[in-house]
Design a protein around this motif. Structure first.
Motif, PDB file in Angstrom:
ATOM      1  N   THR A   6       6.236  -5.099 -15.102  1.00  0.00           N
ATOM      2  CA  THR A   6       6.034  -5.307 -16.543  1.00  0.00           C
ATOM      3  C   THR A   6       7.371  -5.334 -17.263  1.00  0.00           C
ATOM      4  N   LYS A   8       9.186  -5.920 -21.272  1.00  0.00           N
ATOM      5  CA  LYS A   8       8.925  -5.895 -22.704  1.00  0.00           C
ATOM      6  C   LYS A   8       9.885  -6.779 -23.467  1.00  0.00           C
ATOM      7  N   GLU A  47       4.339  -7.072 -23.926  1.00  0.00           N
ATOM      8  CA  GLU A  47       4.532  -6.574 -22.565  1.00  0.00           C
ATOM      9  C   GLU A  47       3.827  -7.540 -21.630  1.00  0.00           C
ATOM     10  N   THR A  49       2.913  -8.564 -17.744  1.00  0.00           N
ATOM     11  CA  THR A  49       2.840  -7.995 -16.397  1.00  0.00           C
ATOM     12  C   THR A  49       2.585  -9.108 -15.391  1.00  0.00           C
ATOM     13  N   TYR A 105      -0.108 -15.752 -23.472  1.00  0.00           N
ATOM     14  CA  TYR A 105      -0.650 -15.730 -22.105  1.00  0.00           C
ATOM     15  C   TYR A 105      -0.595 -17.139 -21.499  1.00  0.00           C
ATOM     16  N   SER A 122      -1.341  -9.832 -16.832  1.00  0.00           N
ATOM     17  CA  SER A 122      -1.837  -9.615 -18.186  1.00  0.00           C
ATOM     18  C   SER A 122      -0.717  -9.678 -19.218  1.00  0.00           C
ATOM     19  N   ARG A 124       0.150  -7.976 -22.958  1.00  0.00           N
ATOM     20  CA  ARG A 124      -0.244  -6.941 -23.903  1.00  0.00           C
ATOM     21  C   ARG A 124       0.588  -7.127 -25.161  1.00  0.00           C
ATOM     22  N   LEU A 126       1.430  -5.603 -28.854  1.00  0.00           N
ATOM     23  CA  LEU A 126       1.301  -4.435 -29.719  1.00  0.00           C
ATOM     24  C   LEU A 126       1.683  -4.819 -31.141  1.00  0.00           C
ATOM     25  N   MET A 132      -3.416  -2.757 -30.424  1.00  0.00           N
ATOM     26  CA  MET A 132      -2.915  -3.455 -29.251  1.00  0.00           C
ATOM     27  C   MET A 132      -3.965  -4.427 -28.732  1.00  0.00           C
ATOM     28  N   PHE A 133      -3.515  -5.580 -28.254  1.00  0.00           N
ATOM     29  CA  PHE A 133      -4.407  -6.599 -27.706  1.00  0.00           C
ATOM     30  C   PHE A 133      -3.955  -6.917 -26.298  1.00  0.00           C
ATOM     31  N   GLU A 134      -4.916  -7.025 -25.393  1.00  0.00           N
ATOM     32  CA  GLU A 134      -4.543  -7.325 -24.014  1.00  0.00           C
ATOM     33  C   GLU A 134      -5.360  -8.499 -23.511  1.00  0.00           C
ATOM     34  N   VAL A 135      -4.673  -9.475 -22.944  1.00  0.00           N
ATOM     35  CA  VAL A 135      -5.355 -10.641 -22.378  1.00  0.00           C
ATOM     36  C   VAL A 135      -5.087 -10.652 -20.885  1.00  0.00           C
ATOM     37  N   SER A 136      -6.169 -10.792 -20.117  1.00  0.00           N
ATOM     38  CA  SER A 136      -6.028 -10.908 -18.660  1.00  0.00           C
ATOM     39  C   SER A 136      -7.034 -11.931 -18.167  1.00  0.00           C
TER      40      SER A 136
END
Lengths: 137, 142
Positions: A6, A8, A47, A49, A105, A122, A124, A126, A132-136
């Motif tokens: 990961t 940033k 972030e 990953t 993404y 993924s 992320r 912030l 926070m939003f995370e897309v995977s």
């Protein structure tokens, strides 16, 4: 062994959640407290990953220098911009943090295409300390 | 593509770890200083998933979810003595309780992915919806 790495990066931008050509009352009803007549800004933290195997020669999943180049090239066009007006993609897509995360993404995925052994796990995004939003996949 | 929205909520409240079946001496010996009435500034990270409203670009009902969490789950406990509400006020019990309450108040279309409760900076408790076990645990936003 396959592992995740990961990295940033920070960027800042402005945005407004509003439909154009619609009166204030309709925008307020669609977006509630998220609507404001002049928009606002965020200090975003991204972030990303990635997943892959360490390279036999370097021992790295990806050279962080190369990873940084990708992250910078996807965030630079957004940095210090007013997304609704300055970024082509967001002229037709509402620049919510959800959509910014999805956009990043997609962009990172396309930059990683030339690395056959690495995939994006993924993204992320912030908005600050509390959101926070995370897309995977 | 999966979209997860995480919101941090803050809760300041008092509690004491004790078991009413035990004597005061047994409680003191089992729970040590935690038997004393003391407080925490809890940080609670609640993650939900759902459907993106293509028109507004927002995760459907996310604002409504934040409002309901504050009003129905957190405000009633804010500044209160948690033992007045729950028989067990350990971090383990509290995180499960908040997970269940979140499920109860959640607007339809949203699903709880996980609840991560920080009791202090040094200890945290995580409950994950078994459906989303593959998600990596949230870390404290740093």
């Amino acid at each position: 062994m396959k592992l995740k790495l990961t990295r940033k990066i920070n960027f800042c931008c402005g945005q407004q959640y509003a439909f154009s050509g619609v009166d204030e009352a309709s925008n307020k009803s669609a977006f509630g407290r998220l609507y404001s007549p002049n928009g606002w800004g965020h200090n975003y933290i991204l972030e990303a990953t990635i997943e892959g195997y360490p390279d036999k020669t370097s021992g790295m999943v990806m050279n962080l220098r190369d990873f940084d180049v990708i992250l910078k090239s996807v965030t630079d066009p957004l940095d210090h911009q007013f997304l609704n007006k300055d970024v082509e993609y967001f002229k037709n897509v509402m620049p919510t943090s959800e959509n910014v995360a999805i956009y990043l993404y997609k962009e990172i995925t396309s930059h990683l295409k030339k690395y056959s052994s690495i995939s994006l796990h993924s993204v992320r995004l912030l908005e600050g300390e509390d959101t926070m939003f995370e897309v995977s996949t | 593509m999966m979209l997860v929205f995480t919101k941090r909520f803050r809760l300041s409240a008092l509690h004491s770890l004790s078991n009413s079946d035990l004597s005061e001496e047994e409680n003191r010996s089992l729970f040590g200083s935690c038997y004393q009435i003391h407080g925490h500034s809890y940080n609670i990270l609640v993650s939900v998933t759902g459907i993106l409203d293509e028109k507004t670009g927002l995760l459907s009902h996310r604002e409504n979810f934040v409002e309901l969490m504050n009003k129905k789950v957190l405000e009633p406990l804010q500044g209160r003595y948690l033992n007045d509400f729950f028989t067990d006020t350990s971090g383990e019990a509290l995180v499960q309780n908040i997970y269940k309450k979140t499920q109860e108040i959640l607007p339809s279309g949203l699903d709880v992915v996980k609840v991560l409760l920080f009791e202090t900076q040094k200890n945290r408790f995580l409950v994950t919806n078994p459906k989303y076990d593959h998600q990596r645990p949230s870390t404290l936003i740093s």
